[in-house]
Design an enzyme around this catalytic site. Sequence first.
Site, PDB file in Angstrom:
ATOM      1  N   ALA A  87       0.840  -1.199   0.000  1.00  0.00           N
ATOM      2  CA  ALA A  87       0.000   0.000   0.000  1.00  0.00           C
ATOM      3  C   ALA A  87       0.873   1.246   0.000  1.00  0.00           C
ATOM      4  O   ALA A  87       1.877   1.321   0.713  1.00  0.00           O
ATOM      5  CB  ALA A  87      -0.914  -0.007   1.226  1.00  0.00           C
TER       6      ALA A  87
ATOM      7  N   GLY B  22       3.856   3.346  -4.390  1.00  0.00           N
ATOM      8  CA  GLY B  22       4.160   4.036  -5.638  1.00  0.00           C
ATOM      9  C   GLY B  22       3.882   3.185  -6.863  1.00  0.00           C
ATOM     10  O   GLY B  22       4.235   3.559  -7.979  1.00  0.00           O
TER      11      GLY B  22
ATOM     12  N   ALA C 106     -10.758   1.058 -14.066  1.00  0.00           N
ATOM     13  CA  ALA C 106     -10.930   1.218 -12.620  1.00  0.00           C
ATOM     14  C   ALA C 106     -11.796   0.066 -12.129  1.00  0.00           C
ATOM     15  O   ALA C 106     -12.997   0.027 -12.384  1.00  0.00           O
ATOM     16  CB  ALA C 106     -11.574   2.565 -12.314  1.00  0.00           C
TER      17      ALA C 106
ATOM     18  N   HIS D  81      -6.817  11.133  -8.242  1.00  0.00           N
ATOM     19  CA  HIS D  81      -6.213  10.110  -9.092  1.00  0.00           C
ATOM     20  C   HIS D  81      -6.538  10.389 -10.554  1.00  0.00           C
ATOM     21  O   HIS D  81      -5.668  10.267 -11.441  1.00  0.00           O
ATOM     22  CB  HIS D  81      -6.755   8.736  -8.670  1.00  0.00           C
ATOM     23  CG  HIS D  81      -5.785   7.617  -8.840  1.00  0.00           C
ATOM     24  ND1 HIS D  81      -5.558   7.015 -10.046  1.00  0.00           N
ATOM     25  CD2 HIS D  81      -4.980   6.985  -7.947  1.00  0.00           C
ATOM     26  CE1 HIS D  81      -4.662   6.051  -9.906  1.00  0.00           C
ATOM     27  NE2 HIS D  81      -4.295   6.001  -8.634  1.00  0.00           N
TER      28      HIS D  81
END
Length: 352
Positions: free
Chosen positions: A183, A186, A205, A225
């Site tokens: 988590a 990067g 997504a 995002h």
Amino acid sequence: MRIRFPGTAGSVGWPAPQCTCASCNLAQADRRLPLRVTVDDSFRVRESGAAGPVPPGYTVSPTPDGLLVESPGGGRLLHARSGPAPEDSAGSGAGQVDMVVVDAARRPEAIGELRRSGVIGVTTAVVAVGGDHSVRSPAEFARRARLWGAFAPADGHVMSCPPAVWPDARPRAPHRVLVTGGARSGKSTEAELRLLAEPEVVYAAAGEPADPEKDPEWAERVARHTERRPRWWRTEETTDLAGLLGRERGAVLIDCLGTWLTRVMDEHGVWGEFPPPGAEERVESEVRALLEAWRTTRAYAVAVTNEVGSGVVPATRAGRLFRDHLGRLNQWMAAGSEEVVLVAAGRVLDLS
């Protein structure tokens, strides 16, 4: 045309004067002066125009994509704009050029924009310049350039336009990359970085659609995002990853397999102590369909996933079930990938 690069770095050079950051320390052995581009050792060109008189026979023209230089012999060089591209830059009329100089530290996505508009073609040499301490090291800058099908020259390098030799080709479809990590490691940033130079990208997504009323914090995360992606990327909120991989021929970014698996397991009700009959089999069927689509896709596909086996054994049945399913899925996806990379603390380790 002979294009010479007396300097290849950002506006203050690399390392920056008086700077002692890690990036500048790493650049000490490979020092770069601020960007300077000369044509046939006769005149200098910048994004804003030519510096000094332009010899007869050459034309220097501003375009929505940057400064276009054309030589008497027919070579065409574009010094790409480093600021945000105008909305109507595609189809600006510049046509395909022989060489593009791009500030790949400030706006690497300009490479994708120019490929999308046809300015960069198969035979166009893409030159990545502008490196500075916003990038971890000169070696990292060169790695990124290779991912984008670009060449990162050192100071003093000379190239011909049209080029005599092209940079190594970037990954082309079909090609599969699995990006794994913990988590906030990067991994999503690395996945997006790999596709910045692609002209067509579908962002898959796989998580739950954001609902500002139910979870405003999550909706804000999703919005941030989305905002950092290039404007021409198309987002699809879907769990039908197999179908997407089967029909797309450009680039596909899946973010992420962990959220996809969570939704699939939820849809089939496997979380409870007594799941409905056949629930596990239905999950496995969807996993097999995804693996087959990943194996046979014609796209340049990058999938992000979570590393779940580095911590303690989960305390709950649901946690252990998820870890087992995702761990196996990661192994199978990796087995079908040309590249696998692990991201930890923003650093990328090649596992291929």
